[in-house]
Write an enzyme that holds these catalytic residues in place. Structure first.
Site, PDB file in Angstrom:
ATOM      1  N   THR A  83      12.036  28.526  34.194  1.00  0.00           N
ATOM      2  CA  THR A  83      10.802  28.680  34.734  1.00  0.00           C
ATOM      3  C   THR A  83       9.970  27.312  35.089  1.00  0.00           C
ATOM      4  OG1 THR A  83       8.485  29.336  33.677  1.00  0.00           O
ATOM      5  CG2 THR A  83       9.861  28.651  31.946  1.00  0.00           C
ATOM      6  N   ASP A  84       9.027  27.688  35.949  1.00  0.00           N
ATOM      7  CA  ASP A  84       8.339  26.668  36.265  1.00  0.00           C
ATOM      8  C   ASP A  84       7.222  25.897  35.207  1.00  0.00           C
ATOM      9  OD1 ASP A  84       6.438  28.648  35.967  1.00  0.00           O
ATOM     10  OD2 ASP A  84       5.658  28.636  38.287  1.00  0.00           O
ATOM     11  N   GLU A  85       7.366  26.894  34.177  1.00  0.00           N
ATOM     12  CA  GLU A  85       6.241  26.240  33.060  1.00  0.00           C
ATOM     13  C   GLU A  85       6.914  25.137  32.423  1.00  0.00           C
ATOM     14  OE1 GLU A  85       4.491  29.324  30.627  1.00  0.00           O
ATOM     15  OE2 GLU A  85       4.779  30.868  32.280  1.00  0.00           O
TER      16      GLU A  85
ATOM     17  N   LYS B 107      11.784  26.793  26.258  1.00  0.00           N
ATOM     18  CA  LYS B 107      12.341  26.983  27.782  1.00  0.00           C
ATOM     19  C   LYS B 107      12.785  25.379  28.308  1.00  0.00           C
ATOM     20  CE  LYS B 107      13.404  30.183  29.854  1.00  0.00           C
ATOM     21  NZ  LYS B 107      14.514  30.895  29.747  1.00  0.00           N
TER      22      LYS B 107
ATOM     23  N   PHE C  57      12.778  42.954  32.490  1.00  0.00           N
ATOM     24  CA  PHE C  57      12.303  42.972  33.744  1.00  0.00           C
ATOM     25  C   PHE C  57      13.232  42.375  34.945  1.00  0.00           C
ATOM     26  CE2 PHE C  57       9.211  40.592  36.812  1.00  0.00           C
ATOM     27  CZ  PHE C  57       9.286  41.549  37.453  1.00  0.00           C
TER      28      PHE C  57
ATOM     29  N   GLU D 292      12.802  35.311  24.837  1.00  0.00           N
ATOM     30  CA  GLU D 292      11.397  35.691  24.269  1.00  0.00           C
ATOM     31  C   GLU D 292      10.625  34.809  25.457  1.00  0.00           C
ATOM     32  OE1 GLU D 292      10.088  37.532  22.379  1.00  0.00           O
ATOM     33  OE2 GLU D 292      11.977  38.053  21.346  1.00  0.00           O
TER      34      GLU D 292
ATOM     35  N   TYR E 132       6.386  28.704  24.109  1.00  0.00           N
ATOM     36  CA  TYR E 132       7.281  29.161  25.070  1.00  0.00           C
ATOM     37  C   TYR E 132       7.752  28.436  26.071  1.00  0.00           C
ATOM     38  CZ  TYR E 132       8.746  31.545  29.321  1.00  0.00           C
ATOM     39  OH  TYR E 132       9.357  31.881  30.470  1.00  0.00           O
TER      40      TYR E 132
ATOM     41  N   ASP F 124     -10.496  32.012  26.669  1.00  0.00           N
ATOM     42  CA  ASP F 124      -9.354  31.503  27.300  1.00  0.00           C
ATOM     43  C   ASP F 124      -8.224  31.626  26.255  1.00  0.00           C
ATOM     44  OD1 ASP F 124      -7.725  30.507  29.247  1.00  0.00           O
ATOM     45  OD2 ASP F 124      -8.964  28.755  29.775  1.00  0.00           O
TER      46      ASP F 124
ATOM     47  N   LEU G 187      17.813  44.280  22.969  1.00  0.00           N
ATOM     48  CA  LEU G 187      16.858  45.440  22.946  1.00  0.00           C
ATOM     49  C   LEU G 187      15.807  45.311  22.259  1.00  0.00           C
ATOM     50  CD1 LEU G 187      19.212  48.518  23.169  1.00  0.00           C
ATOM     51  CD2 LEU G 187      18.243  47.172  25.132  1.00  0.00           C
ATOM     52  N   THR G 188      15.090  44.088  22.231  1.00  0.00           N
ATOM     53  CA  THR G 188      13.866  43.710  21.614  1.00  0.00           C
ATOM     54  C   THR G 188      12.759  44.871  22.353  1.00  0.00           C
ATOM     55  OG1 THR G 188      13.158  42.244  23.257  1.00  0.00           O
ATOM     56  CG2 THR G 188      14.416  41.266  21.689  1.00  0.00           C
TER      57      THR G 188
HETATM   58  P1  NAD Z   1      11.543  40.277  29.436  1.00  0.00           P
HETATM   59  O1  NAD Z   1      10.796  39.805  28.186  1.00  0.00           O
HETATM   60  O2  NAD Z   1      11.108  41.417  30.515  1.00  0.00           O
HETATM   61  O3  NAD Z   1      13.109  40.501  29.116  1.00  0.00           O
HETATM   62  C1  NAD Z   1      13.760  39.716  28.137  1.00  0.00           C
HETATM   63  C2  NAD Z   1      15.024  40.584  27.945  1.00  0.00           C
HETATM   64  O4  NAD Z   1      15.860  39.784  27.092  1.00  0.00           O
HETATM   65  C3  NAD Z   1      14.594  41.814  27.194  1.00  0.00           C
HETATM   66  O5  NAD Z   1      15.600  42.747  27.535  1.00  0.00           O
HETATM   67  C4  NAD Z   1      15.154  41.512  25.736  1.00  0.00           C
HETATM   68  O6  NAD Z   1      15.705  42.764  24.768  1.00  0.00           O
HETATM   69  C5  NAD Z   1      16.411  40.446  25.881  1.00  0.00           C
HETATM   70  N1  NAD Z   1      16.700  39.583  24.864  1.00  0.00           N
HETATM   71  C6  NAD Z   1      15.687  38.906  24.076  1.00  0.00           C
HETATM   72  N2  NAD Z   1      16.042  38.264  23.042  1.00  0.00           N
HETATM   73  C7  NAD Z   1      17.519  38.526  23.058  1.00  0.00           C
HETATM   74  C8  NAD Z   1      18.650  37.804  22.378  1.00  0.00           C
HETATM   75  N3  NAD Z   1      18.415  37.145  21.454  1.00  0.00           N
HETATM   76  N4  NAD Z   1      19.818  38.506  22.703  1.00  0.00           N
HETATM   77  C9  NAD Z   1      20.051  39.331  23.725  1.00  0.00           C
HETATM   78  N5  NAD Z   1      18.917  39.703  24.619  1.00  0.00           N
HETATM   79  C10 NAD Z   1      17.750  39.220  24.220  1.00  0.00           C
HETATM   80  O7  NAD Z   1      11.789  38.842  30.500  1.00  0.00           O
HETATM   81  P2  NAD Z   1      11.653  38.575  31.977  1.00  0.00           P
HETATM   82  O8  NAD Z   1      10.275  38.501  32.377  1.00  0.00           O
HETATM   83  O9  NAD Z   1      12.584  39.510  32.635  1.00  0.00           O
HETATM   84  O10 NAD Z   1      12.191  36.988  32.040  1.00  0.00           O
HETATM   85  C11 NAD Z   1      13.758  36.889  32.297  1.00  0.00           C
HETATM   86  C12 NAD Z   1      13.961  35.544  32.202  1.00  0.00           C
HETATM   87  O11 NAD Z   1      13.358  35.004  33.287  1.00  0.00           O
HETATM   88  C13 NAD Z   1      13.464  34.597  30.926  1.00  0.00           C
HETATM   89  O12 NAD Z   1      14.526  33.647  30.687  1.00  0.00           O
HETATM   90  C14 NAD Z   1      12.321  33.870  31.471  1.00  0.00           C
HETATM   91  O13 NAD Z   1      11.922  32.702  30.704  1.00  0.00           O
HETATM   92  C15 NAD Z   1      12.345  33.622  32.998  1.00  0.00           C
HETATM   93  N6  NAD Z   1      11.372  33.758  33.645  1.00  0.00           N
HETATM   94  C16 NAD Z   1      10.407  34.649  33.723  1.00  0.00           C
HETATM   95  C17 NAD Z   1       9.482  34.784  34.848  1.00  0.00           C
HETATM   96  C18 NAD Z   1       8.476  35.637  34.671  1.00  0.00           C
HETATM   97  O14 NAD Z   1       7.289  35.638  35.453  1.00  0.00           O
HETATM   98  N7  NAD Z   1       8.503  37.076  34.193  1.00  0.00           N
HETATM   99  C19 NAD Z   1       9.112  33.563  35.656  1.00  0.00           C
HETATM  100  C20 NAD Z   1      10.081  32.624  35.528  1.00  0.00           C
HETATM  101  C21 NAD Z   1      11.149  32.686  34.694  1.00  0.00           C
HETATM  102  P1  TYD Z   2       1.291  36.097  32.029  1.00  0.00           P
HETATM  103  O1  TYD Z   2       1.310  37.169  33.204  1.00  0.00           O
HETATM  104  O2  TYD Z   2       1.369  36.179  30.699  1.00  0.00           O
HETATM  105  O3  TYD Z   2       2.323  34.898  32.481  1.00  0.00           O
HETATM  106  P2  TYD Z   2       2.437  33.343  32.126  1.00  0.00           P
HETATM  107  O4  TYD Z   2       1.558  33.132  31.029  1.00  0.00           O
HETATM  108  O5  TYD Z   2       3.729  33.315  32.047  1.00  0.00           O
HETATM  109  O6  TYD Z   2       1.749  32.698  33.476  1.00  0.00           O
HETATM  110  O7  TYD Z   2      -0.274  35.428  32.622  1.00  0.00           O
HETATM  111  C1  TYD Z   2      -0.365  34.960  34.133  1.00  0.00           C
HETATM  112  C2  TYD Z   2      -1.798  34.330  34.034  1.00  0.00           C
HETATM  113  O8  TYD Z   2      -2.776  35.545  33.699  1.00  0.00           O
HETATM  114  C3  TYD Z   2      -1.969  33.341  33.117  1.00  0.00           C
HETATM  115  O9  TYD Z   2      -2.784  32.255  33.771  1.00  0.00           O
HETATM  116  C4  TYD Z   2      -2.648  33.921  31.842  1.00  0.00           C
HETATM  117  C5  TYD Z   2      -3.387  35.001  32.700  1.00  0.00           C
HETATM  118  N1  TYD Z   2      -3.850  36.243  31.778  1.00  0.00           N
HETATM  119  C6  TYD Z   2      -4.854  36.652  31.847  1.00  0.00           C
HETATM  120  O10 TYD Z   2      -5.902  36.026  32.378  1.00  0.00           O
HETATM  121  N2  TYD Z   2      -5.170  37.718  31.164  1.00  0.00           N
HETATM  122  C7  TYD Z   2      -4.376  38.654  30.406  1.00  0.00           C
HETATM  123  O11 TYD Z   2      -4.482  39.506  29.762  1.00  0.00           O
HETATM  124  C8  TYD Z   2      -3.021  38.214  30.732  1.00  0.00           C
HETATM  125  C9  TYD Z   2      -1.868  38.860  30.202  1.00  0.00           C
HETATM  126  C10 TYD Z   2      -2.666  36.871  31.445  1.00  0.00           C
END
Ligand code: NAD
Ligand code: TYD
Length: 335
Positions: A123-125, A152, A12, A83, A148, A270, A36-37
């Site tokens: 991430t903020d997590e 991180k 993403f 992941e 997770y 939850d 490409l997971t």
């Molecule tokens: P995503 O799950 O959509 O994409 C992850 C990508 O990494 C995929 O294309 C997958 O194939 C690839 N990948 C996984 N394992 C791999 C490996 N071993 N080698 C090579 N490629 C691999 O993730 P996302 O939501 O785009 O998040 C991207 C980054 O941003 C992550 O590091 C996540 O921790 C961080 N992040 C995400 C969010 C969010 O809300 N989505 C917020 C803050 C930080």
């Molecule tokens: P998520 O999109 O999984 O992101 P993160 O866990 O990294 O914050 O979840 C966002 C929030 O939405 C989190 O508080 C969990 C909640 N949530 C639901 O209430 N229902 C759902 O089906 C999912 C996937 C998440």
């Protein structure tokens, strides 16, 4: 011409980042390494297929040979691959440690051996949940609640250790919950949006009063680009929307935008260990020149429109067996 290795560029955030880097920096070549997971979708970057400054390498960041092959000729690495799903991490798989910890180490080792710039997308997590009115600052202790978040946080600590011990030119961004086009439809916003379009239930965990900062993906990628090019070594930078939204409000907005039946919103058990609130102080990033451009109303409307117009993209995922298996496993037990 310089060259950057971006990991996870078929996911993403990675797909938006790769596109942005190619577009905004005419002097930059971008190599995308992706395993490409389930979350890696080559179609997310299909528009770059004919771009001469873009290349794709199918590989695993936890494999040193794959990293060396992909990083040839690169001056820097941006580690986006991970992941990324909390609910999957609660199911207990090893891949969170393999990719988020060992994968980070492999990339750091390569950067160290070749003197590369390094940016870790985190991430903020990693801060765990924070009580109002506090907003996490970069020096706060790391307290990841889920496997997770813990993986991180481990990645962040490794990056900081390489900066301190080896003098690696490494920085970290810590982004808040990100949403937008191409987000895998297991995460809250794309899940609720696609379920709403299909007349399915929207499963809200617990009381829905968990607070997240919803950040539009383009704002997140602008911050990653800025910190990669201008961030200081050994420093982390928070990237938040600085606008807090309880999940139940996000759900109601999606119902309004999609025209779904309000009765489709259902409360389910939850998430174990569920963090109640994340909130970031982004003063450090703003001092570097970043500001949020897309507010939640605008970003969410754009996102819902994108999912409305790109049903083929998400149906290819939601109609598959793997998605059905995951959904049964995650939601079947919640009642
Ligand atoms: P995503 O799950 O959509 O994409 C992850 C990508 O990494 C995929 O294309 C997958 O194939 C690839 N990948 C996984 N394992 C791999 C490996 N071993 N080698 C090579 N490629 C691999 O993730 P996302 O939501 O785009 O998040 C991207 C980054 O941003 C992550 O590091 C996540 O921790 C961080 N992040 C995400 C969010 C969010 O809300 N989505 C917020 C803050 C930080
Ligand atoms: P998520 O999109 O999984 O992101 P993160 O866990 O990294 O914050 O979840 C966002 C929030 O939405 C989190 O508080 C969990 C909640 N949530 C639901 O209430 N229902 C759902 O089906 C999912 C996937 C998440």
């Amino acid at each position: 011409m310089s060259r950057v290795l971006v990991s996870g560029g078929c996911g993403f955030i990675g797909s938006h980042l790769v596109r942005r880097l190619v577009r905004e920096h005419p002097d930059l070549e971008v190599v995308n390494i992706d395993l490409l997971t389930y979350a890696g979708r080559p179609e997310n970057v299909a528009d770059l297929a004919d771009e001469p400054r873009y290349a794709f390498v199918h590989g695993d960041i936890a494999n040193a040979d794959d990293v060396a092959r992909a990083a040839e000729g690169c001056d820097g690495i941006i580690n986006v691959a991970a992941e990324s799903h909390v609910d999957r991490s609660i199911m207990g798989g090893d891949e969170f440690v393999t990719t988020n910890v060992l994968g980070t180490k492999r990339l750091l080792d390569h950067a160290r051996a070749h003197g590369l710039r390094y940016l870790q997308v985190s991430t903020d997590e990693v801060y765990g949940d924070v009580e109002a009115p506090h907003r996490s600052v970069e020096t706060d202790p790391l307290h990841g609640s889920s496997p997770y978040a813990a993986s991180k946080a481990a990645g962040d600590l490794l990056v900081l250790s390489y900066a301190r011990t080896y003098g690696l030119n490494a920085s970290i961004t810590r982004g808040s919950n990100t949403y937008g086009p191409y987000q895998f439809p297991e995460k809250l916003i794309p899940l609720f949006t696609t379920n709403a379009f299909d007349g399915k239930e929207l499963p809200l965990y617990g009381d829905g009063m968990q607070v997240r900062e919803m950040l539009f993906v383009e704002d997140h990628c602008a911050a990653i680009d800025l910190v990669y090019h201008h961030g200081a070594a050994g420093e982390a930078y928070n990237v938040g929307a600085e606008h807090e939204v309880p999940n139940i409000e996000t759900a109601h907005r999606i119902i309004e935008l999609t025209g779904a039946d309000p009765a489709s919103l259902v409360r389910v058990a939850d998430r174990p260990g569920h963090d109640r609130r994340y909130a970031l102080d982004c003063a450090k990033l703003r001092a570097l020149g970043w500001e949020r451009r897309t507010d939640f109303d605008t970003g969410l409307a754009r996102t819902v429109e994108w999912f409305r117009e790109n049903r083929a993209w998400w149906e290819a995922i939601t109609s598959g067996e793997a998605y059905a298996d995951y959904s049964a496993k995650n939601y079947g037990a919640r009642g």
